[in-house]
Write an enzyme that holds these catalytic residues in place. Structure first.
Site, PDB file in Angstrom:
ATOM      1  N   ASN A   1       0.816  -1.212   0.000  1.00  7.54           N
ATOM      2  CA  ASN A   1       0.000   0.000   0.000  1.00  7.54           C
ATOM      3  C   ASN A   1       0.851   1.264   0.000  1.00  7.54           C
ATOM      4  O   ASN A   1       0.418   2.305  -0.519  1.00  7.54           O
ATOM      5  CB  ASN A   1      -0.942  -0.008   1.205  1.00  7.54           C
TER       6      ASN A   1
ATOM      7  N   CYS B   1     -15.837  -3.399  -6.777  1.00  4.72           N
ATOM      8  CA  CYS B   1     -14.787  -4.186  -6.143  1.00  4.72           C
ATOM      9  C   CYS B   1     -15.432  -5.392  -5.490  1.00  4.72           C
ATOM     10  O   CYS B   1     -16.575  -5.316  -5.022  1.00  4.72           O
ATOM     11  CB  CYS B   1     -14.066  -3.333  -5.108  1.00  4.72           C
TER      12      CYS B   1
ATOM     13  N   ARG C   1     -16.275   1.157  -3.428  1.00  7.29           N
ATOM     14  CA  ARG C   1     -15.221   1.988  -2.820  1.00  7.29           C
ATOM     15  C   ARG C   1     -15.169   3.277  -3.633  1.00  7.29           C
ATOM     16  O   ARG C   1     -14.352   3.439  -4.522  1.00  7.29           O
ATOM     17  CB  ARG C   1     -13.888   1.244  -2.837  1.00  7.29           C
TER      18      ARG C   1
ATOM     19  N   ARG D   1      -1.265 -10.540  -5.542  1.00  6.24           N
ATOM     20  CA  ARG D   1      -1.379  -9.083  -5.644  1.00  6.24           C
ATOM     21  C   ARG D   1      -0.752  -8.393  -4.440  1.00  6.24           C
ATOM     22  O   ARG D   1      -0.298  -7.253  -4.549  1.00  6.24           O
ATOM     23  CB  ARG D   1      -2.847  -8.662  -5.745  1.00  6.24           C
TER      24      ARG D   1
END
Length: 418
Positions: free
Chosen positions: A23, A117, A122, A397
């Site tokens: 992130n 999503c 989101r 991912r």
């Protein structure tokens, strides 16, 4: 397509180092658009999402790629395109963060709306409201956001709700705006703090790091930097739970323990022995695994990205546990797969009620999203018999070589082609 095959029942043991934060690195790569200079990010994780961000940057005419085993280099120069297409943005919502820096740098950006999503809606309305407050003209057409502003101007803006990516997007744009911006109700997750530190190293004038009010005095130019990406706090939490669910003793290094304050408090509450050193966290079993009542929250609360993993753990606790999901709707998609493994879980609205302990049994299961994948791997480590987790491209991912790290701790897990 790959799958994991897991033979459960082995208590994990040893030490393992986490990779760089997914992130964090995605936002940092987007920040490269703010400068024509070279940016180097060491300790970058080799993940599908990082590859996608490289493709997006290259599509904008930017030179980006791996320079060595764990270093990503970005040389933006002058972007030759201002379009980020749907085919790439739809695969990773974080790619929408190129909108703010691209607009601030080039005066024009066209980025696909990310769409839905698997874990629920989101929305990006806070991104757009913030950029509009800075003077951007925003148009929505054919599934794309088109933003224009010859030069953004400083302004005060309060986010309606705490949003990590929204804070990062508007913050990056404000760094090159004309004048002073004040961003209220900003997110305070560690990934936001890391972005602030990198932007400051680039020459941005930002005050209020670590607080919900960020004051940004715009500058005309930012410089390139070299940065060592922090350890991934969600990967660290996942590995600690892997040790806990198997009754093992493991030391996890390469992460800032203060970034996991909520997770460590809950693990202690469940009865585990937790020891913290400078960048190392050790976990060992206690007398019994106690049930918990958990609620996901924005930082510094329990991250929603740890909800699924904690649910797998609590199937082994003595008694009734509850987990309330307060961040995203539709984030209990791993529950039907856990039920296939003999878990006893009941969903009541946004709360999951877990009865334990249950002896989990290996079964074929299917991952639906990144953290659900991790949950099913953890359940497989604790289950008797063989568990086959399909669609592990989800876990790729966000976890770099997770099966190899678990193997180093003694787990019987292997990657296979279906």
């Amino acid at each position: 397509m790959d799958r994991f095959t897991i033979e459960g029942g082995v208590a994990l043991s040893g030490s393992v180092r986490v990779s760089g934060s997914k992130n964090s690195v995605l936002a940092l790569m987007a920040s490269s658009l703010l400068t024509e200079d070279r940016m180097v990010f060491a300790n970058a994780p080799r993940l599908r999402d990082v590859e996608t961000m490289i493709e997006i940057l290259e599509g904008l005419g930017v030179r980006a790629g791996w320079e060595s085993g764990d270093e990503v280099c970005v040389e933006s120069g002058e972007p030759t395109r201002i379009d980020a297409p749907y085919d790439l943005v739809r695969t990773m919502r974080a790619s929408f963060m190129v909108l703010g820096p691209l607009l601030a740098r080039c005066g024009h950006a066209r980025v696909s709306l990310p769409g839905g999503c698997a874990i629920g809606a989101r929305p990006v309305d806070q991104h757009l409201k913030g950029l509009a407050a800075l003077g951007a003209k925003i148009e929505l057409s054919n599934g794309y956001v088109e933003a224009r502003a010859p030069r953004l101007r400083g302004a005060s803006f309060a986010f309606d709700l705490s949003t990590v990516n929204g804070t990062q997007n508007v913050l990056m744009a404000a760094c090159l705006a004309d004048g002073t911006s004040v961003l209220e109700n900003a997110a305070i997750e560690p990934e936001v703090g890391e972005l602030v530190a990198v932007l400051q190293a680039m020459g941005a004038q930002i005050e209020g790091a670590g607080t919900r009010t960020l004051t940004v005095r715009g500058v005309s130019r930012l410089s390139g930097v070299r940065h060592f990406v922090s350890g991934d706090r969600i990967e660290a939490g996942t590995l600690l739970v892997a040790a806990g669910i198997t009754g093992g003793e493991v030391a996890v290094s390469g992460v800032e323990p203060s970034d996991l304050t909520a997770q460590l408090a809950e693990l202690r509450g469940a009865g585990f022995q937790i020891a913290v050193e400078e960048d190392r966290i050790s976990i060992a079993p206690g007398a019994e695994l106690r049930p918990l009542n958990l609620e996901t929250a924005i930082h510094p609360g329990l991250p929603t990205d740890m909800q699924a993993q904690m649910m797998a753990l609590l199937t082994q606790a003595e008694g009734r546990s509850q987990i309330s999901e307060k961040i995203f709707e539709n984030r209990f998609m791993h529950v039907p797969e856990l039920l296939r493994m003999n878990a006893d879980i009941h969903i009541d609205g946004t709360t999951a009620i877990i009865e334990g302990p249950r002896r989990l049994a290996g079964a074929p299961v299917m991952a639906t999203d990144l953290r659900a994948s991790a949950c099913l791997v953890l359940a497989g480590l604790a289950a008797s018999g063989e568990t086959r987790v399909r669609r592990v491209y989800h876990i790729d991912r966000g976890y770099e070589r997770i099966e190899q790290k678990l193997q180093s701790l003694g787990a019987r897990i292997r990657r296979e082609q279906e």
